[in-house]
Design a protein around this motif. Structure first.
Motif, PDB file in Angstrom:
ATOM      1  N   ILE A 194       1.000  -1.244   0.428  1.00 37.79           N
ATOM      2  CA  ILE A 194      -0.236  -0.054  -0.251  1.00 37.79           C
ATOM      3  C   ILE A 194       1.022   1.465  -0.177  1.00 37.79           C
ATOM      4  CG2 ILE A 194      -1.740   1.541   1.225  1.00 37.79           C
ATOM      5  CD1 ILE A 194      -2.247  -1.496   2.211  1.00 37.79           C
ATOM      6  N   LEU A 195       0.685   1.702  -1.037  1.00 38.91           N
ATOM      7  CA  LEU A 195       1.849   2.673  -1.366  1.00 38.91           C
ATOM      8  C   LEU A 195       0.869   4.600  -2.141  1.00 38.91           C
ATOM      9  CD1 LEU A 195       4.057   1.225  -3.483  1.00 38.91           C
ATOM     10  CD2 LEU A 195       4.530   2.249  -1.269  1.00 38.91           C
ATOM     11  N   ARG A 196       1.811   5.591  -1.006  1.00 34.72           N
ATOM     12  CA  ARG A 196       1.591   6.591  -0.907  1.00 34.72           C
ATOM     13  C   ARG A 196       0.865   6.750  -2.767  1.00 34.72           C
ATOM     14  NH1 ARG A 196       3.344  10.732   4.038  1.00 34.72           N
ATOM     15  NH2 ARG A 196       1.788   9.058   5.196  1.00 34.72           N
ATOM     16  N   PRO A 197       0.939   8.159  -3.452  1.00 40.67           N
ATOM     17  CA  PRO A 197       0.996   8.042  -4.828  1.00 40.67           C
ATOM     18  C   PRO A 197       2.493   8.704  -5.407  1.00 40.67           C
ATOM     19  CG  PRO A 197      -1.194   9.523  -3.898  1.00 40.67           C
ATOM     20  CD  PRO A 197      -0.202   8.742  -2.780  1.00 40.67           C
ATOM     21  N   GLN A 198       3.095   9.291  -4.787  1.00 39.64           N
ATOM     22  CA  GLN A 198       4.046  10.051  -4.788  1.00 39.64           C
ATOM     23  C   GLN A 198       5.470   8.466  -4.603  1.00 39.64           C
ATOM     24  OE1 GLN A 198       5.100  13.227  -5.751  1.00 39.64           O
ATOM     25  NE2 GLN A 198       6.949  11.528  -6.788  1.00 39.64           N
ATOM     26  N   GLU A 199       5.493   7.565  -3.381  1.00 42.93           N
ATOM     27  CA  GLU A 199       6.553   6.500  -3.735  1.00 42.93           C
ATOM     28  C   GLU A 199       6.027   5.943  -5.207  1.00 42.93           C
ATOM     29  OE1 GLU A 199       6.126   5.087   1.132  1.00 42.93           O
ATOM     30  OE2 GLU A 199       4.099   5.321   0.557  1.00 42.93           O
ATOM     31  N   PHE A 200       4.555   5.887  -5.303  1.00 41.79           N
ATOM     32  CA  PHE A 200       4.172   4.934  -6.829  1.00 41.79           C
ATOM     33  C   PHE A 200       4.913   5.069  -7.522  1.00 41.79           C
ATOM     34  CE2 PHE A 200       1.570   4.092 -10.225  1.00 41.79           C
ATOM     35  CZ  PHE A 200       2.137   2.907 -10.750  1.00 41.79           C
ATOM     36  N   LEU A 201       5.163   6.535  -7.953  1.00 38.41           N
ATOM     37  CA  LEU A 201       5.555   6.932  -9.005  1.00 38.41           C
ATOM     38  C   LEU A 201       7.080   7.106  -9.447  1.00 38.41           C
ATOM     39  CD1 LEU A 201       3.308  10.401  -9.470  1.00 38.41           C
ATOM     40  CD2 LEU A 201       3.918   8.099 -10.858  1.00 38.41           C
ATOM     41  N   ASN A 202       7.841   6.986  -7.499  1.00 41.93           N
ATOM     42  CA  ASN A 202       9.266   7.397  -7.723  1.00 41.93           C
ATOM     43  C   ASN A 202       9.774   5.881  -8.070  1.00 41.93           C
ATOM     44  OD1 ASN A 202       9.428   9.693  -6.826  1.00 41.93           O
ATOM     45  ND2 ASN A 202       9.420   9.077  -4.558  1.00 41.93           N
ATOM     46  N   ASN A 203       8.646   4.797  -7.373  1.00 43.54           N
ATOM     47  CA  ASN A 203       9.563   3.586  -7.789  1.00 43.54           C
ATOM     48  C   ASN A 203       8.816   3.406  -9.390  1.00 43.54           C
ATOM     49  OD1 ASN A 203       9.491   2.727  -5.162  1.00 43.54           O
ATOM     50  ND2 ASN A 203       7.866   1.342  -5.023  1.00 43.54           N
ATOM     51  N   LEU A 204       8.209   3.197 -10.168  1.00 40.20           N
ATOM     52  CA  LEU A 204       8.149   3.657 -11.615  1.00 40.20           C
ATOM     53  C   LEU A 204       8.723   3.820 -12.227  1.00 40.20           C
ATOM     54  CD1 LEU A 204       5.053   2.191 -13.583  1.00 40.20           C
ATOM     55  CD2 LEU A 204       4.659   4.721 -13.658  1.00 40.20           C
ATOM     56  N   PHE A 205       8.819   5.399 -11.825  1.00 42.90           N
ATOM     57  CA  PHE A 205      10.104   5.842 -12.630  1.00 42.90           C
ATOM     58  C   PHE A 205      11.764   5.388 -12.368  1.00 42.90           C
ATOM     59  CE2 PHE A 205      14.242   9.341 -12.180  1.00 42.90           C
ATOM     60  CZ  PHE A 205      13.918   9.712 -14.169  1.00 42.90           C
ATOM     61  N   VAL A 206      11.641   4.560 -11.548  1.00 43.16           N
ATOM     62  CA  VAL A 206      13.225   3.641 -11.016  1.00 43.16           C
ATOM     63  C   VAL A 206      13.087   2.871 -11.799  1.00 43.16           C
ATOM     64  CG1 VAL A 206      13.994   2.419  -9.242  1.00 43.16           C
ATOM     65  CG2 VAL A 206      13.583   4.448  -8.778  1.00 43.16           C
ATOM     66  N   ASN A 207      12.207   1.736 -12.610  1.00 46.94           N
ATOM     67  CA  ASN A 207      11.825   0.758 -12.777  1.00 46.94           C
ATOM     68  C   ASN A 207      11.841   1.016 -14.455  1.00 46.94           C
ATOM     69  OD1 ASN A 207      11.622  -0.658 -10.892  1.00 46.94           O
ATOM     70  ND2 ASN A 207       9.692  -0.700 -10.169  1.00 46.94           N
ATOM     71  N   ILE A 208      11.467   1.971 -15.073  1.00 41.63           N
ATOM     72  CA  ILE A 208      11.183   2.174 -16.206  1.00 41.63           C
ATOM     73  C   ILE A 208      12.877   3.099 -16.494  1.00 41.63           C
ATOM     74  CG2 ILE A 208      10.805   3.996 -17.611  1.00 41.63           C
ATOM     75  CD1 ILE A 208       8.212   4.301 -16.464  1.00 41.63           C
ATOM     76  N   HIS A 209      13.414   3.812 -15.572  1.00 41.16           N
ATOM     77  CA  HIS A 209      14.808   4.095 -15.996  1.00 41.16           C
ATOM     78  C   HIS A 209      16.107   2.542 -16.182  1.00 41.16           C
ATOM     79  CE1 HIS A 209      19.202   5.477 -14.102  1.00 41.16           C
ATOM     80  NE2 HIS A 209      18.810   6.354 -15.491  1.00 41.16           N
ATOM     81  N   ASN A 210      15.310   2.301 -14.915  1.00 40.88           N
ATOM     82  CA  ASN A 210      16.026   0.079 -15.018  1.00 40.88           C
ATOM     83  C   ASN A 210      16.320  -0.802 -16.168  1.00 40.88           C
ATOM     84  OD1 ASN A 210      17.635   0.664 -12.046  1.00 40.88           O
ATOM     85  ND2 ASN A 210      16.322   0.123 -11.495  1.00 40.88           N
ATOM     86  N   PHE A 211      15.172  -0.238 -16.675  1.00 41.95           N
ATOM     87  CA  PHE A 211      14.521  -1.246 -18.426  1.00 41.95           C
ATOM     88  C   PHE A 211      15.282  -0.412 -18.932  1.00 41.95           C
ATOM     89  CE2 PHE A 211      11.816  -1.285 -22.058  1.00 41.95           C
ATOM     90  CZ  PHE A 211      11.971  -2.653 -21.683  1.00 41.95           C
ATOM     91  N   VAL A 212      15.539   1.199 -19.473  1.00 38.07           N
ATOM     92  CA  VAL A 212      15.892   1.786 -20.372  1.00 38.07           C
ATOM     93  C   VAL A 212      17.077   1.322 -20.936  1.00 38.07           C
ATOM     94  CG1 VAL A 212      16.070   4.203 -21.745  1.00 38.07           C
ATOM     95  CG2 VAL A 212      14.047   3.373 -20.720  1.00 38.07           C
ATOM     96  N   SER A 213      17.982   1.810 -19.319  1.00 39.78           N
ATOM     97  CA  SER A 213      19.158   1.642 -19.091  1.00 39.78           C
ATOM     98  C   SER A 213      19.748  -0.211 -19.306  1.00 39.78           C
ATOM     99  CB  SER A 213      19.814   1.289 -17.441  1.00 39.78           C
ATOM    100  OG  SER A 213      19.589   3.072 -17.063  1.00 39.78           O
ATOM    101  N   ALA A 214      19.328  -0.911 -19.604  1.00 33.75           N
ATOM    102  CA  ALA A 214      19.094  -2.355 -19.760  1.00 33.75           C
ATOM    103  C   ALA A 214      19.134  -3.021 -21.357  1.00 33.75           C
ATOM    104  CB  ALA A 214      18.468  -3.494 -19.268  1.00 33.75           C
ATOM    105  N   LEU A 215      18.886  -1.794 -22.272  1.00 35.72           N
ATOM    106  CA  LEU A 215      18.409  -2.070 -24.188  1.00 35.72           C
ATOM    107  C   LEU A 215      20.359  -1.434 -24.392  1.00 35.72           C
ATOM    108  CD1 LEU A 215      15.356   0.227 -24.351  1.00 35.72           C
ATOM    109  CD2 LEU A 215      15.907  -2.287 -23.859  1.00 35.72           C
TER     110      LEU A 215
END
Length: 56
Positions: free
Chosen positions: A35-56
């Motif tokens: 159960i996350l606050r909206p900002q926590e969710f967005l922070n986690n989402l951004f990190v996951n997207i960044h990691n995904f793009v970096s792995a390309l």
């Protein structure tokens, strides 16, 4: 209202509950669903997207 949100999250196999309601946030998770606050969710989402793009 809280039981409906929690029951629906379990019934739909939700991966996360995003809310600003303090009475849900104090639980931190329910049935292994974080159960996350909206900002926590967005922070986690951004990190996951960044990691995904970096792995390309």
């Amino acid at each position: 209202m809280m039981p409906v949100i929690l029951e629906t999250s379990v019934a739909t196999n939700a991966e996360v509950i995003v809310t600003g309601y303090l009475y849900l946030l104090v639980l931190r998770e329910f049935n292994a669903i974080p159960i996350l606050r909206p900002q926590e969710f967005l922070n986690n989402l951004f990190v996951n997207i960044h990691n995904f793009v970096s792995a390309l």
